[in-house]
Design an enzyme around this catalytic site. Structure first.
Site, PDB file in Angstrom:
ATOM      1  N   LYS A   1       1.405  -3.523   8.660  1.00 15.35           N
ATOM      2  CA  LYS A   1       3.344  -2.755   8.564  1.00 15.35           C
ATOM      3  C   LYS A   1       4.026  -3.277   9.243  1.00 15.35           C
ATOM      4  O   LYS A   1       4.568  -3.206  10.466  1.00 15.35           O
ATOM      5  CB  LYS A   1       3.113  -1.113   9.066  1.00 15.35           C
ATOM      6  CG  LYS A   1       3.998  -0.113  10.273  1.00 15.35           C
ATOM      7  CD  LYS A   1       3.206   0.622  10.330  1.00 15.35           C
ATOM      8  CE  LYS A   1       4.581   1.494  10.535  1.00 15.35           C
ATOM      9  NZ  LYS A   1       4.249   2.678  12.265  1.00 15.35           N
TER      10      LYS A   1
ATOM     11  N   PHE B   1       9.371   4.110   8.997  1.00 13.51           N
ATOM     12  CA  PHE B   1      10.344   3.451   9.470  1.00 13.51           C
ATOM     13  C   PHE B   1       9.878   1.448   8.319  1.00 13.51           C
ATOM     14  O   PHE B   1      10.179   0.890   8.976  1.00 13.51           O
ATOM     15  CB  PHE B   1      10.214   3.116  10.503  1.00 13.51           C
ATOM     16  CG  PHE B   1      10.525   3.957  11.606  1.00 13.51           C
ATOM     17  CD1 PHE B   1       9.932   4.685  12.165  1.00 13.51           C
ATOM     18  CD2 PHE B   1      11.670   4.243  11.201  1.00 13.51           C
ATOM     19  CE1 PHE B   1      10.134   5.709  12.480  1.00 13.51           C
ATOM     20  CE2 PHE B   1      12.409   5.462  11.738  1.00 13.51           C
ATOM     21  CZ  PHE B   1      11.264   6.410  12.545  1.00 13.51           C
TER      22      PHE B   1
ATOM     23  N   GLY C   1       6.121   4.090   4.717  1.00 15.55           N
ATOM     24  CA  GLY C   1       5.866   5.149   5.745  1.00 15.55           C
ATOM     25  C   GLY C   1       6.954   5.011   6.306  1.00 15.55           C
ATOM     26  O   GLY C   1       8.411   4.570   5.285  1.00 15.55           O
TER      27      GLY C   1
ATOM     28  N   ASP D   1       3.788  14.335  14.291  1.00 13.24           N
ATOM     29  CA  ASP D   1       4.187  14.199  12.432  1.00 13.24           C
ATOM     30  C   ASP D   1       2.354  13.682  12.155  1.00 13.24           C
ATOM     31  O   ASP D   1       1.996  13.180  11.486  1.00 13.24           O
ATOM     32  CB  ASP D   1       4.719  12.345  12.501  1.00 13.24           C
ATOM     33  CG  ASP D   1       4.968  13.006  11.184  1.00 13.24           C
ATOM     34  OD1 ASP D   1       5.292  13.653  10.653  1.00 13.24           O
ATOM     35  OD2 ASP D   1       5.605  11.589  10.284  1.00 13.24           O
TER      36      ASP D   1
ATOM     37  N   LEU E   1       0.681  -1.094   0.012  1.00 15.76           N
ATOM     38  CA  LEU E   1       0.200  -0.103  -0.490  1.00 15.76           C
ATOM     39  C   LEU E   1       1.430   1.335  -0.101  1.00 15.76           C
ATOM     40  O   LEU E   1       0.056   2.461  -0.129  1.00 15.76           O
ATOM     41  CB  LEU E   1      -0.915  -0.012   1.497  1.00 15.76           C
ATOM     42  CG  LEU E   1      -1.725  -0.731   1.055  1.00 15.76           C
ATOM     43  CD1 LEU E   1      -2.696  -0.623   2.969  1.00 15.76           C
ATOM     44  CD2 LEU E   1      -3.284  -0.976   0.168  1.00 15.76           C
TER      45      LEU E   1
END
Ligand SMILES: *[C@@H]1O[C@H](CO)[C@@H](O)[C@H](O)[C@H]1NC(C)=O
Length: 740
Positions: free
Chosen positions: A575, A558, A556, A672, A553
């Protein structure tokens, strides 16, 4: 052998020829006698710095020069073939830097010039030989009184190592004339500038006409003796730039850094003279101050033995505030004010012609505000700090040991007195300067430069300015109080955190231990404090089709995010933290700790995690509509997002932040927030994601500081980006950016 030689000289004293013979003998029969040789050379050099009737004149045609005893300076002829001048320059520095010129407005048009002592009156005279009548004509002369040198052979002209060319009596050593009394465009160490009150002689600098014409140019640099004496650069008769009055340490308009310059300056103002002089503390540094042809005063430095060119240390006028009366009467010039307009009015004044003033024409300056009562109406003084004080040529100087308080009284007594300042700012200094009427050419100087100027204002302005400074004091007190409080809170928090740290780790290990990995199992007790399922690595491999790129997808902070489907049919987002990201474990722990405790419809929900050897993964609910940036930064997709929808999204994000900041049991700073971290579910409901950088605050903690500033620069608040300071406000800032 030596004794023998001496004896021979002694015995042969009456017969010079005999002596010569012996000396010759000595040279031929023995090795060179160095002492004698050195003595001869010394005699030779010693005569080279003098002109007298006995010695040959300096002739242009011979290309002879006079060299000072220390060989620092030389005197001779220079200039283009048809423009010959007598001047003094540095003997050893290449490029002939001329520091003094004799016949500056009267060049000799051929090479017939010569400099010698006038046999009738002992003056030093520059002659040239006109071709028409074959007589020597005077081009330039020292023109000193003729009685001093009689007979003329008493007079000797000598070039000193300071560059001073002196005409003196050979025996009494009385100086009859010196070039230091007639400076051209250069002032050197130990050379006086200023007025000799006894003789009326005023020494000042004048620029050259052009680079190769030493004739008297437009600019002069002299001490104005009126009022409180000032050093002023003039263009013609008009003041061009003020170095300011002598404040006991330096000329008040010079930057404070010039005090640190390794030189000794002295200023004398008494019945005999007003004079300024300086010398270098380090004799290996040569220095000179020049007024150049464009009207710039320049200070040059040369380290002896250095091969480099002259170093310009400082020059003036240099900035917008330097030109004389740049901001008009009662104006204050400050280069820090605005890029193009540096003028403001002194306290109690306002622009005389506002229209012109706001068109940035400060010529007419400022005027007292109408209706102000400055004569026995409760008026007072406002301190304008660090300024070059206004023109002091028309001030009243009270030099007797008057204190500042007494100066104020003195100024108040006279309704025409507009301002006062200390006359001498040095430690032992006292006395004051009182201005009556216009305050011209006041400028701000960099911190710790200049001095305090006390400007008369009416009661109203006095109250305003004193309140302002009182307000400042109050602010300082409050701020320091609050910061002490913060420090205590922060320290307490830090202390508690340290105490708790062990428990935290234990708690994480507990979670990890309930995972599949046998290695992790050994680490701790199998009890979990969280209702967070642990996924088997194999389950995830199956769900994501072995993390195939088609299921990816995005990338990111990390690691990568993959779409997957569990056997139950539920869509998930995995993730996968990069193995190579050094910060991975840290952020991973953080994210698990933070998000596992949070439940809100505007936060993405964590379904579980997986730890397998180096692999660390977080499993989230899958949100089909990707992230907000996917829509708003794309013109076509953005057009599908109507304002109602956008507003709902904004509200949703705000709710999420509110929950993070104050409604949840914790206080979390996301750090963030940005469009790509706002995910959208099937109904376009926003969910804040990516808690890798989030920080937990204790309930009463307000702010923290980090050395490692992480996040996305475009969304960062300035104090966070620059000083690492963050608080809930940092998130609000990012939210604002997002909103825009
Ligand atoms: C005068 O000095 C200024 C400042 O150093 C310099 O920019 C300018 O070129 C000089 N003018 C001449 C004619 O040398």
């Amino acid at each position: 052998m030596k004794d023998n030689f001496r004896m021979q000289i002694f015995s042969a004293k009456s017969s010079p020829i005999h002596l010569n013979h012996i000396v010759m003998n000595y040279f031929t029969h023995a090795m060179i006698h160095y002492e004698l040789l050195l003595f001869l050379i010394f005699r030779l050099c010693n005569c080279l710095d003098k002109i007298s009737i006995q010695y040959n004149p300096i002739r242009d045609i011979d290309k002879t020069v006079l060299v000072s005893s220390g060989e620092t300076f030389a005197l001779g002829f220079f200039g283009k073939p048809n423009y010959r001048y007598v001047g003094i320059w540095y003997h050893k520095i290449p490029g002939q830097t001329v520091v003094w010129v004799a016949n500056r407005d009267n060049p000799i048009t051929d090479s017939s010039g010569f400099l010698s002592i006038d046999t009738t009156n002992g003056n030093l005279v520059l002659y040239h030989n006109s071709n028409i009548n074959q007589t020597d004509e005077v081009v330039w002369s020292t023109n000193a009184s003729s009685s001093a040198c009689s007979p003329a052979s008493c007079c000797v002209a000598q070039l000193l190592d300071s560059s001073n060319l002196v005409l003196l009596h050979n025996i009494t050593k009385q100086v009859i004339w010196q070039s230091f009394d007639y400076p051209t465009n250069t002032i050197l160490p130990n050379m006086k500038l200023g007025l000799d009150r006894r003789t009326g002689l005023n020494r000042f600098l004048t620029s050259w006409k052009s680079e190769d014409d030493p004739g008297i140019g437009n600019y002069s640099y002299s001490i104005d003796p009126s009022g409180s004496p000032q050093l002023i650069l003039y263009k013609g008769q008009i003041p061009w730039w003020r170095a300011g009055h002598w404040n006991g340490i330096i000329w008040s308009g010079l930057p404070a850094t010039s005090v640190k310059f390794p030189f000794n300056a002295s200023f004398v103002n008494d019945n005999n003279e007003i004079s300024y002089m300086w010398n270098m503390l380090d004799s290996s540094i040569l220095s000179r101050i020049v007024v150049n042809e464009s009207g710039i005063v320049q200070l040059f430095i040369w380290y002896k033995g250095s091969q480099r060119a002259w170093n310009e240390m400082w020059s003036a006028p240099a900035d917008h505030c330097d030109p004389y009366r740049h901001c008009g009467a009662f104006g204050l010039c400050d280069t820090g004010n605005a890029e193009h307009f540096q003028c403001t009015c002194l306290p109690g004044y306002e622009p005389r012609f506002p229209t012109q003033w706001y068109m940035r024409d400060a010529n007419h300056g400022c005027a007292r505000k109408p209706g102000s009562l400055i004569c026995r109406g409760g008026e007072g003084f406002v301190n304008v700090a660090n300024v070059k004080v206004p023109d002091t040529s028309r001030v009243e100087v009270i030099s007797s040991g008057l204190s500042l308080k007494a100066c104020e009284k003195e100024c108040l007594r006279n309704c025409n007195c507009t301002a006062y300042a200390k006359a001498n700012i040095s430690e032992k200094g006292s006395g004051c300067i009182l201005w009556h009427g216009n305050l011209i050419d006041t400028r701000k100087l960099p911190a710790d430069g200049g001095q305090d100027l006390y400007v008369r204002v009416d009661e109203h302005d006095l109250a305003k300015y004193t309140k302002r400074s009182k307000g400042l004091l109050a602010t300082i007190l409050v701020v320091s109080g609050v910061s002490i409080l913060f420090s205590i809170i922060f320290f307490a928090y830090w202390f508690l955190k340290r105490k708790r740290k062990g428990q935290h780790n234990l708690f994480l290990n507990d979670n990890i231990a309930s995972g599949e990995s046998s290695k992790e199992k050994n680490l701790g007790k199998s009890k979990s404090h969280l209702d967070l399922p642990f996924f088997d690595l194999r389950t995830l491999i199956t769900a994501t089709d072995n993390f195939s790129t088609t299921n990816k997808l995005g990338q990111g902070g990390f690691g990568s995010v993959y779409k997957g489907q569990l056997i139950s049919g539920q869509d998930i987002a995995v993730k996968r933290l990069s193995k190579y990201s050094g910060q991975g474990m840290e952020e991973f722990k953080n994210e698990v700790t933070v998000i596992a405790k949070l439940q809100h419809r505007n936060l993405v929900s964590l379904l579980g995690c997986c730890i397998h050897k180096e692999e660390k993964m977080l499993i989230y609910e899958y949100l089909p509509n990707k992230s907000l940036d996917y829509f708003i930064f794309d013109a076509r997709r953005g057009s599908n997002l109507d304002w109602t929808k956008r507003f709902e999204i904004v509200i949703g994000i705000a709710r999420g932040i509110l929950y993070l900041h104050q409604d949840s049991r914790l206080k979390i700073i996301h750090r963030d927030l940005k469009a790509s971290n706002v995910l959208l579910d099937s109904t376009m409901n926003p969910k804040i994601s990516d808690f890798g950088m989030a920080r937990m605050f204790s309930e009463d903690q307000i702010q923290a500081r980090t050395k490692k500033v992480v996040g996305t620069y475009g969304y960062m608040s300035p104090e966070y980006a620059m000083q690492g300071l963050y608080s809930t406000k940092s998130d609000v800032f990012s939210f604002g950016v997002l909103l825009l």
